[in-house]
Structures are given as C-alpha cells and as structure tokens.
Design a protein around this motif. Structure first.
Motif, PDB file in Angstrom:
ATOM      1  N   LEU A 541      48.092 -13.966 -88.631  1.00 41.67           N
ATOM      2  CA  LEU A 541      47.675 -13.077 -87.543  1.00 41.67           C
ATOM      3  C   LEU A 541      46.437 -13.654 -86.886  1.00 41.67           C
ATOM      4  O   LEU A 541      45.561 -14.207 -87.556  1.00 41.67           O
ATOM      5  CB  LEU A 541      47.375 -11.667 -88.080  1.00 41.67           C
ATOM      6  CG  LEU A 541      46.928 -10.625 -87.048  1.00 41.67           C
ATOM      7  CD1 LEU A 541      48.062 -10.296 -86.077  1.00 41.67           C
ATOM      8  CD2 LEU A 541      46.448  -9.353 -87.748  1.00 41.67           C
ATOM      9  N   ARG A 542      46.394 -13.507 -85.568  1.00 30.66           N
ATOM     10  CA  ARG A 542      45.213 -13.916 -84.810  1.00 30.66           C
ATOM     11  C   ARG A 542      44.926 -12.832 -83.783  1.00 30.66           C
ATOM     12  O   ARG A 542      45.840 -12.273 -83.180  1.00 30.66           O
ATOM     13  CB  ARG A 542      45.463 -15.251 -84.113  1.00 30.66           C
ATOM     14  CG  ARG A 542      44.307 -15.717 -83.229  1.00 30.66           C
ATOM     15  CD  ARG A 542      44.660 -16.980 -82.461  1.00 30.66           C
ATOM     16  NE  ARG A 542      45.001 -18.081 -83.357  1.00 30.66           N
ATOM     17  CZ  ARG A 542      45.262 -19.318 -82.941  1.00 30.66           C
ATOM     18  NH1 ARG A 542      45.235 -19.591 -81.637  1.00 30.66           N
ATOM     19  NH2 ARG A 542      45.564 -20.267 -83.806  1.00 30.66           N
ATOM     20  N   GLY A 543      43.649 -12.521 -83.587  1.00 32.13           N
ATOM     21  CA  GLY A 543      43.296 -11.498 -82.607  1.00 32.13           C
ATOM     22  C   GLY A 543      41.856 -11.640 -82.157  1.00 32.13           C
ATOM     23  O   GLY A 543      41.041 -12.283 -82.824  1.00 32.13           O
ATOM     24  N   ARG A 544      41.554 -11.032 -81.019  1.00 37.71           N
ATOM     25  CA  ARG A 544      40.207 -11.111 -80.459  1.00 37.71           C
ATOM     26  C   ARG A 544      39.502  -9.777 -80.643  1.00 37.71           C
ATOM     27  O   ARG A 544      40.047  -8.714 -80.332  1.00 37.71           O
ATOM     28  CB  ARG A 544      40.259 -11.491 -78.980  1.00 37.71           C
ATOM     29  CG  ARG A 544      38.884 -11.635 -78.325  1.00 37.71           C
ATOM     30  CD  ARG A 544      38.992 -12.343 -76.995  1.00 37.71           C
ATOM     31  NE  ARG A 544      39.351 -13.744 -77.166  1.00 37.71           N
ATOM     32  CZ  ARG A 544      38.478 -14.719 -77.451  1.00 37.71           C
ATOM     33  NH1 ARG A 544      37.190 -14.439 -77.590  1.00 37.71           N
ATOM     34  NH2 ARG A 544      38.882 -15.958 -77.582  1.00 37.71           N
ATOM     35  N   VAL A 545      38.277  -9.849 -81.142  1.00 35.64           N
ATOM     36  CA  VAL A 545      37.415  -8.686 -81.313  1.00 35.64           C
ATOM     37  C   VAL A 545      36.124  -8.978 -80.565  1.00 35.64           C
ATOM     38  O   VAL A 545      35.324  -9.812 -80.997  1.00 35.64           O
ATOM     39  CB  VAL A 545      37.135  -8.403 -82.801  1.00 35.64           C
ATOM     40  CG1 VAL A 545      36.188  -7.223 -82.952  1.00 35.64           C
ATOM     41  CG2 VAL A 545      38.438  -8.135 -83.541  1.00 35.64           C
ATOM     42  N   GLY A 546      35.922  -8.307 -79.436  1.00 35.41           N
ATOM     43  CA  GLY A 546      34.788  -8.640 -78.600  1.00 35.41           C
ATOM     44  C   GLY A 546      34.927 -10.063 -78.088  1.00 35.41           C
ATOM     45  O   GLY A 546      35.981 -10.475 -77.592  1.00 35.41           O
ATOM     46  N   SER A 547      33.882 -10.837 -78.240  1.00 37.43           N
ATOM     47  CA  SER A 547      33.907 -12.226 -77.771  1.00 37.43           C
ATOM     48  C   SER A 547      34.365 -13.195 -78.849  1.00 37.43           C
ATOM     49  O   SER A 547      34.422 -14.398 -78.614  1.00 37.43           O
ATOM     50  CB  SER A 547      32.500 -12.631 -77.301  1.00 37.43           C
ATOM     51  OG  SER A 547      31.570 -12.521 -78.373  1.00 37.43           O
ATOM     52  N   GLN A 548      34.707 -12.677 -80.030  1.00 38.64           N
ATOM     53  CA  GLN A 548      35.020 -13.529 -81.178  1.00 38.64           C
ATOM     54  C   GLN A 548      36.503 -13.454 -81.520  1.00 38.64           C
ATOM     55  O   GLN A 548      37.110 -12.390 -81.473  1.00 38.64           O
ATOM     56  CB  GLN A 548      34.195 -13.075 -82.388  1.00 38.64           C
ATOM     57  CG  GLN A 548      34.382 -13.891 -83.646  1.00 38.64           C
ATOM     58  CD  GLN A 548      33.767 -15.263 -83.544  1.00 38.64           C
ATOM     59  OE1 GLN A 548      34.430 -16.211 -83.149  1.00 38.64           O
ATOM     60  NE2 GLN A 548      32.489 -15.370 -83.893  1.00 38.64           N
ATOM     61  N   GLU A 549      37.082 -14.597 -81.879  1.00 38.04           N
ATOM     62  CA  GLU A 549      38.468 -14.623 -82.327  1.00 38.04           C
ATOM     63  C   GLU A 549      38.497 -14.619 -83.854  1.00 38.04           C
ATOM     64  O   GLU A 549      37.704 -15.306 -84.504  1.00 38.04           O
ATOM     65  CB  GLU A 549      39.185 -15.860 -81.791  1.00 38.04           C
ATOM     66  CG  GLU A 549      40.700 -15.779 -81.920  1.00 38.04           C
ATOM     67  CD  GLU A 549      41.405 -16.817 -81.064  1.00 38.04           C
ATOM     68  OE1 GLU A 549      42.337 -16.446 -80.324  1.00 38.04           O
ATOM     69  OE2 GLU A 549      41.012 -17.996 -81.138  1.00 38.04           O
TER      70      GLU A 549
END
Length: 559
Positions: A541-549
């Motif tokens: 799984l990969r996802g973006r949280v705010g400016s961070q991946e």
C-alpha cells in the motif's frame, strides 16, 4: 416585595426598584450571549476532523489504554509506562468517552471545549467584579475570539483544562483579598482548585495562581492578605488532593522513581528542556500572535487602565498587569517555551482590552471620549491587518492550498469590514456598537476557519482515511511496526499495537527477523534503507498524508 399598579417591583419605601431588576436582566442577557458564542466557537463541528498529531492522538491513546486496562493511577502509552503528564485530563476524556460510547474525536476534545466555555464565563465574572458588567462582557468576548483560545478550546490537549483551574483559583484568591470576611473558605477552595490544576499538568498548577495574585498583594503592601493565602488548612487540602493520586502512583512504581519523574518532568524541563527551546524574548512575538486580533489593542488597554479617569480602579489594573508580567517572566526564564504555556494570562489581557472597549463604546460614560481616542490607533491597525490578510492570505493559500484562497479572503474581509464599521461608529455615534462590531467580525473570521478551512486541511492531511486503508491491509496474525512520525495516530486509528522503529538499523533488524510482519514507513526513511531491504519485503500500500508519502511494507516469509 410590594408592586405598584403596573406590576413593577417596589422597595419598602414605595420607590421603584428597577435598577436591580435591570442589572439582573442585563447579566442574564450577557450570559446567554456568551454561552451561545462559546458553543459556536468551541463546540460546533468539534469532532468533525481527525485527531491531529502530535498531541491529540497521543492523549487519546493514553486515555483509551487507561479505559482498556482499567488503571486510573499509572498511565501507559503503547503498553509502556507513560509519565509525561498527570492523569486528570485523561480521566476527563474517559468520562466523556463513557457518555459517548468510546474514546473518539468528540470525547478527546470535549474536556478542552467545556473548560474553554467555563473559562469564558469566569472571565466575564471576574471582569464584572473588577470593573462593571460591560467590561466583563467585552473582556469575555475578547477572550473567546482570540486565536490561541479558539485553537486550544478545540484541541485535545491539557492546556485549556489547566487554564480553567488556574483561573478558578485566581478568582477565589482575588475574592479572598477583596472580601476578607469570607477568606478562610474561599482560600480553601482555591487550594483545592490548585490541587486539581496540579493533577492536570504538575506543580505549575500551584505556581501560576500564586504568581498571578501575590505580586499585586505585595505591591499594595498587604502582608495580611498574603498570610491569608497560605492558610494551613488550605495547604493541607492541596496535599490531600494531589497525594490522593501521587501517593498511589508512588506506591505502584516506587517512591524513588516517582520523585525522579516529578523532578525530571518539572524542574529539569524548566532549567534544561529537551524540546521547544527558544530564546528569552520568544513571547515578545508569540503572545501577540496568539492573542491576535486583540493584541492590536492590548497596549492601549494597558494605557486605559492607567488613565487618570480610571484612578478608582488602580488596584484592579495593578492586579491584571502584574498577573500578566509574572507569568510572562516565569515562562520567559524557562528554557522550554511554547505559546500555549502562557494561556493562563489571557483572561487578564482580555479584561484590560475589554475595559478599553467598554469605555469607548459607552457615549455617556465618564472618560468615554478619551477612551475613544485611545481606540483609534488599534482600529487603524485592525483595518490595516484586515486589508493585509484579505490580500496576502489568498496569495499564500494559492501557493499550497488553492482551495483555501476564497476562505482566506473571507477571513481578511471580515476583519477589514469590522474595523471599518467600528471606525464609522466611533466617529458618528460616539462609539456605540463599535466594540460589538469588532467582536462579531473576529468571531465570523474564526467560524469561517472552523467551518471551511479546517475540513479542507483535514482532507489534505488524510490521517484517518489512510489509516483505515492500512488497517484493511494489515495481517491480523502478523507483527506491526511503524517509524516515529505520526505513530500515535496510526496506532489510534488502526487499533493495532505498533512496535516503534526510530532508526534505520532498527527498521532493517525488524524486517530481517523470521515470521510475517508489516511495517508502515514514510518515504524519507524508506529511501535510507531501500537498498538494504531483506529479500521477501514487498510494498502492499502507498498513500499520501499531507505533504508526506507513506508505504506499507509486508515481509511475508523468512528470507
């Protein structure tokens, strides 16, 4: 009490007793206005966004583990001993959690919101006691519409709860000075409240009320009042309240370790802080930022307090100014500094500004003309700030959050409109309605932030949304670990214990162990270890949280 033919209250001599009835009606109206304002600013949409790191998910986790372990004396975080804070705030979260069916965003934030609302009403009472009803009303509105107060009253952190108990103790200690015939019982109540403040955030809960009150007593050379504060039975009650918890804690973890924790978290943090270190002048800019927009009027609020027409209130202004100075000096000398530390001085600052507004907004009051002249420079600054924000905020928002540009413009225009309207009222109507315009414009700006900006920022942060995706992909039988960043948020929202991995070496050692295991890691840390990852590690799984991946890695079998 007899009434005349029209049903009006009469005194025993037959005179119409309308002044008292009007005063009571005015107080009831004020309390209604303040309660509605507090509910709108502090409670509306309180649970509509995720718990934001670092404080909110950590405190919610401590409270949830307290509930799950049924241990209300020794706190834990990730099943490890947690000694950073005393337990009172976590008791409060658990109390609301019991009412709401679990520890969630609402339960975690309601203690702060309720504390903010009660502090708002106490500020009104204190302002009315020091001056008169209108000063209390405007002082409370200033308090409620300050940026730092709205932020902390809507945040799952201890600061507003501490401030409520500190303010309550200050009010009682002040009362013991002005009504010495009631001093013993009032002082005992103050010491109980200082005990509760200590259970909220440590010995600072004892020091701050004393710092707020004693300097004014000493300046007035009222040593008898100082002696009344240190009532032996009051001190005994303080010890009874604090030792009711600390005694159990010390018994459970060992007296020597308990004292070590007390010294480390308070004395050592003050003289040699390990985080949030700032220079001694830090609060010279941090207080105006937190007290915005009312910091624009604060210097003239002090000038109003020391004006010749306020000579009969000299003790009141001395009390408020020394309260502010003592707390500012105390925290300025600390090596660790944060803006939230000085929230306990906000009621005093708010009442000073409220006094300026009350006098400037009363056309027929003694000294009203001089107060309106003092209000003109703050109004000019208010209008300039509103214009700057109306132009500058949308420009800054477009660079990173384009969807926030219209919201930012509304915030600036609200302040600008309030400043212009107030200036017109000062010029044409002798100031009547001008303070209300300022308070309403500040309130609208803050409500726009709460109702429009916060949801957009929350969607960008995507903490809960990504955590739910992670939870769905985790293997129930596998070990789970995370790197340090946002760890508490991942644990709270996945409901899974996570092993802490804070260095590249620990990450690689964890992945090299036999057995199934999952790892949630941010992009920066993954780049450091990618070349050395053991065989069998795959990204699921990969996802973006705010400016961070972020990446969820799985090691399905031994290499």
């Amino acid at each position: 009490m007899p009434r005349d033919e029209a049903g009006m209250l009469m005194n025993s001599g037959g005179a119409v007793n309308v002044r008292r009835a009007g005063l009571e009606e005015g107080r009831a109206r004020d309390l209604l206005i303040l309660t509605l304002a507090g509910l709108a600013l502090f409670v509306w949409r309180l649970g509509s966004h995720d718990l934001w790191p670092p404080d909110e998910p950590r405190f919610a986790l401590v409270a949830r583990e307290m509930w799950q372990r049924a241990d209300y004396a020794v706190l834990s975080l990730d099943d490890r001993l947690y000694t950073d804070k005393p337990p009172l705030f976590f008791w409060a979260i658990n109390g609301f959690g019991r009412l709401l069916g679990g520890v969630d965003e609402w339960a975690a934030r309601l203690p702060s919101a309720v504390a903010g609302l009660l502090a708002l009403l106490l500020t009104y009472w204190l302002g009315a006691s020091l001056y008169e009803r209108r000063t209390g009303l405007y002082g409370a509105l200033v308090f409620a519409t300050s940026v730092q107060i709205v932020e902390r009253a809507r945040w799952a952190s201890i600061d507003m709860t501490l401030s409520l108990f500190v303010l309550s103790a200050v009010v009682l200690l002040w009362r013991s000075w002005t009504a010495p015939e009631r001093a013993p019982w009032v002082v005992r109540g103050a010491w109980i409240l200082m005990g509760l403040a200590t259970l909220a955030k440590g010995p600072v809960g004892l020091l701050l009320p004393l710092l707020a009150v004693l300097p004014a007593m000493l300046l007035e050379r009222d040593l008898l009042a100082v002696r009344r504060v240190f009532l032996p039975s009051g001190i005994a009650l303080y010890l009874a309240v604090t030792l009711a918890w600390f005694g159990i804690f010390a018994h459970r973890v060992g007296a020597a370790f308990a004292v070590q924790v007390l010294v480390h978290q308070n004395v050592e943090r003050y003289v040699d802080a390990w985080n949030s270190r700032h220079p001694v002048w830090y609060y010279l800019w941090r207080f105006p930022a937190g007290f915005f927009p009312w910091s624009l009027a604060f210097p003239w609020g002090i000038a109003q307090g020391y004006a010749p027409e306020e000579a009969h209130h000299r003790r009141s202004v001395t009390f408020l100014v020394t309260w502010i100075v003592a707390i500012l000096v105390f925290f300025s000398l600390s090596t660790g500094k944060r803006g939230v530390y000085i929230i306990p001085l906000y009621p005093a600052a708010s009442i000073l500004v409220g006094r300026l507004l009350a006098q400037a907004g009363a056309p027929g009051s003694t000294g009203g003309r001089a107060a309106r002249r003092r209000l003109l420079p703050p109004l000019a600054l208010w209008i300039a700030s509103g214009a700057f924000l109306a132009i500058g905020l949308p420009f800054l928002a477009r660079a990173r959050f384009p969807s926030l540009a219209p919201v930012a413009a509304i915030v600036g225009l609200s302040l600008l409109g309030g400043g212009i309207a107030s200036c017109v009222l000062v010029r044409r109507r002798g100031g009547a309605g001008a303070p209300a315009c300022l308070a309403v414009s500040a309130g609208i700006a803050l409500l726009v932030v709460v109702g429009a900006a916060v949801p957009r920022v929350n969607a960008y942060q995507n903490i809960k949304g990504f955590a739910e995706q992670v939870k769905a992909r985790l293997d129930p039988g596998a070990r789970f670990a995370t790197t340090e960043q946002k760890r508490d948020a991942w644990v709270f929202y996945t409901g899974r214990f996570a092993e802490p991995l804070d260095t590249p070496e620990r990450v690689l050692a964890y992945l090299a162990l036999p057995g199934r295991r999952d790892l949630l890691i941010e992009e920066g840390k993954l780049r450091e270890v990618r070349a050395a990852l053991p065989a069998g590690v795959v990204e699921i799984l990969r996802g973006r949280v705010g400016s961070q991946e972020y990446h969820l890695l799985e090691r399905a079998s031994a290499p």
